[in-house]
Design an enzyme around this catalytic site. Structure first.
Site, mmCIF file in Angstrom:
data_model
loop_
_atom_site.group_PDB
_atom_site.id
_atom_site.type_symbol
_atom_site.label_atom_id
_atom_site.label_comp_id
_atom_site.label_asym_id
_atom_site.label_seq_id
_atom_site.Cartn_x
_atom_site.Cartn_y
_atom_site.Cartn_z
ATOM 1 N N ALA A 186 39.102 40.161 37.903
ATOM 2 C CA ALA A 186 38.697 40.879 36.883
ATOM 3 C C ALA A 186 39.765 41.599 35.949
ATOM 4 O O ALA A 186 39.213 42.131 35.018
ATOM 5 C CB ALA A 186 37.949 41.922 37.629
ATOM 6 N N ARG B 286 49.155 43.071 29.588
ATOM 7 C CA ARG B 286 50.425 42.524 29.255
ATOM 8 C C ARG B 286 50.652 41.229 28.627
ATOM 9 O O ARG B 286 51.755 40.836 28.304
ATOM 10 C CB ARG B 286 51.478 43.031 30.323
ATOM 11 C CG ARG B 286 51.909 44.416 30.387
ATOM 12 C CD ARG B 286 52.928 44.621 31.256
ATOM 13 N NE ARG B 286 52.789 44.563 32.718
ATOM 14 C CZ ARG B 286 53.446 44.052 33.691
ATOM 15 N NH1 ARG B 286 54.651 43.363 33.455
ATOM 16 N NH2 ARG B 286 53.098 44.035 34.949
ATOM 17 N N ASP C 198 45.386 35.523 39.517
ATOM 18 C CA ASP C 198 46.420 35.530 38.778
ATOM 19 C C ASP C 198 47.654 35.081 39.843
ATOM 20 O O ASP C 198 48.813 35.390 39.166
ATOM 21 C CB ASP C 198 46.746 36.767 37.921
ATOM 22 C CG ASP C 198 46.814 38.107 38.892
ATOM 23 O OD1 ASP C 198 46.668 38.021 40.107
ATOM 24 O OD2 ASP C 198 47.036 39.272 38.150
HETATM 25 C C1 UD1 Z 1 47.846 45.238 44.451
HETATM 26 C C2 UD1 Z 1 47.801 45.791 45.760
HETATM 27 C C3 UD1 Z 1 49.417 46.083 46.027
HETATM 28 C C4 UD1 Z 1 50.249 44.736 46.138
HETATM 29 C C5 UD1 Z 1 49.882 43.930 44.664
HETATM 30 C C6 UD1 Z 1 50.560 42.838 44.626
HETATM 31 C C7 UD1 Z 1 46.049 47.208 45.942
HETATM 32 C C8 UD1 Z 1 45.647 48.772 45.796
HETATM 33 N N1 UD1 Z 1 47.273 47.174 45.412
HETATM 34 O O1 UD1 Z 1 48.529 46.041 43.389
HETATM 35 O O2 UD1 Z 1 49.563 46.532 47.363
HETATM 36 O O3 UD1 Z 1 51.559 45.137 46.409
HETATM 37 O O4 UD1 Z 1 48.554 43.846 44.374
HETATM 38 O O5 UD1 Z 1 50.509 42.187 43.323
HETATM 39 O O6 UD1 Z 1 45.258 46.329 46.075
HETATM 40 N N2 UD1 Z 1 41.617 43.435 40.371
HETATM 41 C C9 UD1 Z 1 40.268 43.363 39.925
HETATM 42 N N3 UD1 Z 1 39.647 44.346 39.758
HETATM 43 C C10 UD1 Z 1 40.127 45.519 39.996
HETATM 44 C C11 UD1 Z 1 41.545 45.447 39.848
HETATM 45 C C12 UD1 Z 1 42.320 44.563 40.328
HETATM 46 O O7 UD1 Z 1 39.659 42.085 40.041
HETATM 47 O O8 UD1 Z 1 39.319 46.576 39.673
HETATM 48 C C13 UD1 Z 1 42.270 41.887 40.284
HETATM 49 C C14 UD1 Z 1 43.489 41.862 39.478
HETATM 50 O O9 UD1 Z 1 42.722 40.920 38.465
HETATM 51 C C15 UD1 Z 1 44.190 40.993 40.264
HETATM 52 C C16 UD1 Z 1 44.347 41.731 41.446
HETATM 53 O O10 UD1 Z 1 43.120 42.221 41.477
HETATM 54 O O11 UD1 Z 1 43.999 39.680 40.254
HETATM 55 C C17 UD1 Z 1 45.430 42.625 41.803
HETATM 56 O O12 UD1 Z 1 45.441 43.643 40.912
HETATM 57 P P1 UD1 Z 1 46.565 44.401 40.209
HETATM 58 O O13 UD1 Z 1 46.058 45.609 39.313
HETATM 59 O O14 UD1 Z 1 47.599 43.273 39.738
HETATM 60 O O15 UD1 Z 1 47.317 44.930 41.663
HETATM 61 P P2 UD1 Z 1 47.677 46.337 42.101
HETATM 62 O O16 UD1 Z 1 46.757 47.235 42.090
HETATM 63 O O17 UD1 Z 1 48.887 46.690 41.195
#
Ligand code: UD1
Ligand code: CA
Length: 463
Positions: A8, A13, A111
Site C-alpha cells: 500500500a 521517493r 517492494d
Molecule cells: C518496516 C519495519 C521495520 C523494518 C523495515 C524493513 C514496521 C513498523 N517497521 O519499516 O522494522 O526494519 O520495514 O524495511 O513494520 N505498508 C503498507 N501500509 C502501511 C505502511 C506500510 O502497505 O500503512 C507497506 C509498504 O508499502 C512497504 C512495507 O509495508 O511495502 C514496509 O513499509 P515501510 O514504510 O517501507 O517500512 P517501515 O515502516 O519503514
C-alpha cells in the site's frame, strides 16, 4: 499457509506517477516478483494489501508475466484496500478477515522483490510446525532507519523502530527485514491490541513480537542466504541497483549451466532464457519474453531477441533484432537483420544485413543476403532472394500474400506486387516488377530492353 503482501505504500521517493510496486525489475513489476515467490510456496490464501492506483496495479499484473498466474493451481488473490495507511500493523489487520486460522500467516513486502523461495522455505521450517513466530532478520553494517532486534539472554524480546530507539538500541546491528511468519489466531489478537503511541504515530506490525513473547510464544530467527534478498526499493537508485543484482544472478546461473558469456555484466534477461549446450553470447544482448537457444548457438554483440526459438548451430550476427520468430538449425542471421513477428526460417537459411522479414516462412537452404523486405510470404527451399528485393504486400488497405516456390532465383531489385506467385524453378530478371504469376523453370523479366544510341554525344556546358 496464508500469505499477506503489503503493497500500500506510496513510494514518494520514486518521484513517479506509477504505484511503487509496478516499477519493474527484469521487465516484471516488483509485485509480480513477490507474487512469484508467494506462488512457489503454494499458499492456501493470498492477500495483497494495496493503497494506490488499484486499477493500474490490477491491469499491470494481468499482463503476460505481470505476476498473476495464467492457469489454475494458485489461489485467487484477495485484494484488500488499505486507506488511509496507518502503518504495517494496520495493513496486516486489513487482511485479517481473509486469513485461514488453521494455517500460519507469512507477511511479505511488495517492494522487496528478490526474496528467494528457499529462504522463505527455511523461515517456514523455523515456525516449529506453525506454533512459533519466525522472523527473518539480518546483521547489517549500517542499520540506519531499520527496526532493531532486541534480545534478552540471546532470545528475541522485541523490535524497536529506529525512530523510537535509544542510543544503546541504535547500536544493535541485527535488523528486522519485515518478513515474518506468525500463527494466525494469536496474530489476530495481537493486531487488535496494537497501539500507535510511538514516534511515528503508526500501528507497527513489529509490536506483535513483544506481545508474542508476553504470551509465551517462541520467536525464532532466520537469516536470508544473501544480503540482497531483503533489500527494498524506495528510489530509482535502489531500483537500478536491484536490477543489476538480479541480472548478475541470472547471468551467473547461465554461466553455471555452461553458457559462455563474454561479460556477465553486459547481458539483460527480461523473461526466461533457455539455453542448450555450448551456447555463447557476446556483450550487450537483451532477451525478452520466452527465448530458447539450441545447442551451439552463437549470439554476437548487441542483439535484441524477444519471444523466439533459435535452433541448434544457429549464428546470430551483431545488431540483429528478432521478435516472435523461429530460426531453424544451422541458419545465419545478421548482422543488422530484423525478424519480425511470424517469421519462420527453416534449416540452413541465410538472412543478411538490412533484411527485414515479417509473417514470412522460408524453407531449408534459402537465402536473402542483403537489403530486402519480405512480408506476408511463403518461400520454398533453395530460393535465392537478391539484394533490394521487396514484397509489395500492402496496397494501402489490405495485406496480400507472396508465394515463392522451390528453387526460384529472384534477381536483384525486384518488386513482387502481391498477391503473386513465382512458380518452381523460375528466375526473375533483375529489376523486375512482378504483377502476374511467373511460370516455372523460365526467365521472367519486366524491364525496358536495353538500347544503345549510336552517335550520341554528351551535352557540353555553354560558354
Ligand atoms: C518496516 C519495519 C521495520 C523494518 C523495515 C524493513 C514496521 C513498523 N517497521 O519499516 O522494522 O526494519 O520495514 O524495511 O513494520 N505498508 C503498507 N501500509 C502501511 C505502511 C506500510 O502497505 O500503512 C507497506 C509498504 O508499502 C512497504 C512495507 O509495508 O511495502 C514496509 O513499509 P515501510 O514504510 O517501507 O517500512 P517501515 O515502516 O519503514
Ligand atoms: Ca522501507
Amino acid at each position: 499457509m496464508n500469505i499477506v503482501i503489503l503493497a500500500a505504500g506510496l513510494g514518494k521517493r520514486m518521484k513517479s506517477d506509477l504505484p511503487k510496486v509496478l516499477h519493474q525489475i527484469a521487465g516484471r513489476p516488483l509485485l509480480g516478483h513477490v507474487l512469484g515467490a508467494a506462488h512457489s510456496l503454494k499458499p492456501n490464501k493470498l492477500v495483497v494489501v494495496y493503497g494506490h492506483g488499484a486499477e493500474k496495479v490490477l491491469a499491470a499484473l494481468q499482463a503476460p508475466d505481470g505476476g498473476l498466474p495464467a492457469t489454475g493451481g494458485a489461489p485467487a488473490i484477495d485484494w484488500v484496500l488499505q486507506s488511509p495507511q496507518l502503518g504495517t500493523g494496520h495493513a496486516v489487520a486489513q487482511a485479517v478477515p481473509h486469513l485461514d486460522e488453521a494455517h500460519p500467516t507469512l507477511v511479505l513486502y511488495g517492494d522487496v522483490p528478490l526474496v528467494s523461495p528457499s529462504t522463505l522455505q527455511r523461515l517456514r521450517e523455523a515456525t516449529d510446525g506453525g506454533s512459533a513466530v519466525a522472523l527473518l532478520t539480518q546483521v547489517m553494517p549500517d542499520p540506519t532507519g531499520l527496526g532493531r532486534i532486541v534480545r534478552k539472554d540471546g532470545k528475541v524480546a522485541r523490535i524497536v523502530e529506529h525512530k523510537d530507539a535509544d542510543a544503546e538500541t541504535l547500536r544493535i546491528r541485527e535488523i528486522n527485514t519485515g518478513i515474518l511468519i506468525a500463527p494466525t489466531s494469536p496474530l489476530k489478537s495481537w493486531l487488535v491490541a496494537l497501539r500507535n503511541d510511538n514516534a511515528q504515530g503508526e500501528y507497527y506490525l513489529t509490536d506483535i513480537i513483544a506481545a508474542a513473547v508476553r504470551d509465551g510464544i517462541i520467536v525464532n530467527t532466520v537469516h536470508p542466504a544473501a544480503l540482497w534478498e531483503t533489500l527494498g526499493v524506495n528510489s530509482k537508485t535502489q531500483l537500478a541497483e536491484l536490477e543489476r543484482q538480479h541480472q548478475r544472478n541470472l547471468a551467473f546461473s547461465l554461466t553455471e549451466s555452461g553458457v559462455t558469456l563474454a561479460d556477465p555484466a553486459r547481458i539483460d534477461i527480461r523473461g526466461s532464457l533457455q539455453c542448450g549446450r555450448d551456447v555463447s553470447i557476446d556483450v550487450g544482448c537483451i532477451f525478452e519474453g520466452t527465448v530458447t537457444l539450441g545447442d551451439r548457438v552463437r549470439i554476437a554483440a548487441n542483439c535484441v531477441i524477444r519471444d523466439a526459438e533459435i535452433g541448434d548451430d544457429v549464428e546470430v550476427l551483431a545488431m540483429s533484432h528478432i521478435e516472435q520468430a523461429k530460426v531453424g538449425t544451422r541458419s545465419r542471421v545478421g548482422p543488422f537483420a530484423r525478424l519480425r513477428p511470424g517469421t519462420e526460417l527453416g534449416e540452413d537459411n541465410h538472412v543478411g544485413n538490412f533484411v527485414e522479414f515479417k509473417n514470412a516462412k522460408m524453407a531449408s537452404g534459402s537465402k536473402a543476403n542483403h537489403l530486402a523486405y519480405v512480408g506476408d510470404a511463403k518461400i520454398g527451399a533453395r530460393v535465392n532472394i537478391g539484394a533490394g528485393t521487396i514484397t509489395c504486400n500492402y496496397d494501402g488497405a489490405n495485406k496480400h500474400q507472396t508465394v515463392i516456390e522451390d528453387d526460384v532465383f529472384i534477381g536483384s531489385d525486384s518488386q513482387l506486387v502481391a498477391p503473386v506467385t513465382v512458380r518452381r524453378g523460375a528466375t526473375l530478371g533483375a529489376g523486375t516488377t512482378l504483377t502476374r504469376e511467373a511460370p516455372p523453370d523460365a526467365l521472367t523479366v519486366s524491364r525496358a530492353r536495353q538500347v544503345t544510341v549510336a552517335g550520341w554525344t554528351r551535352p557540353v556546358k555553354k560558354k
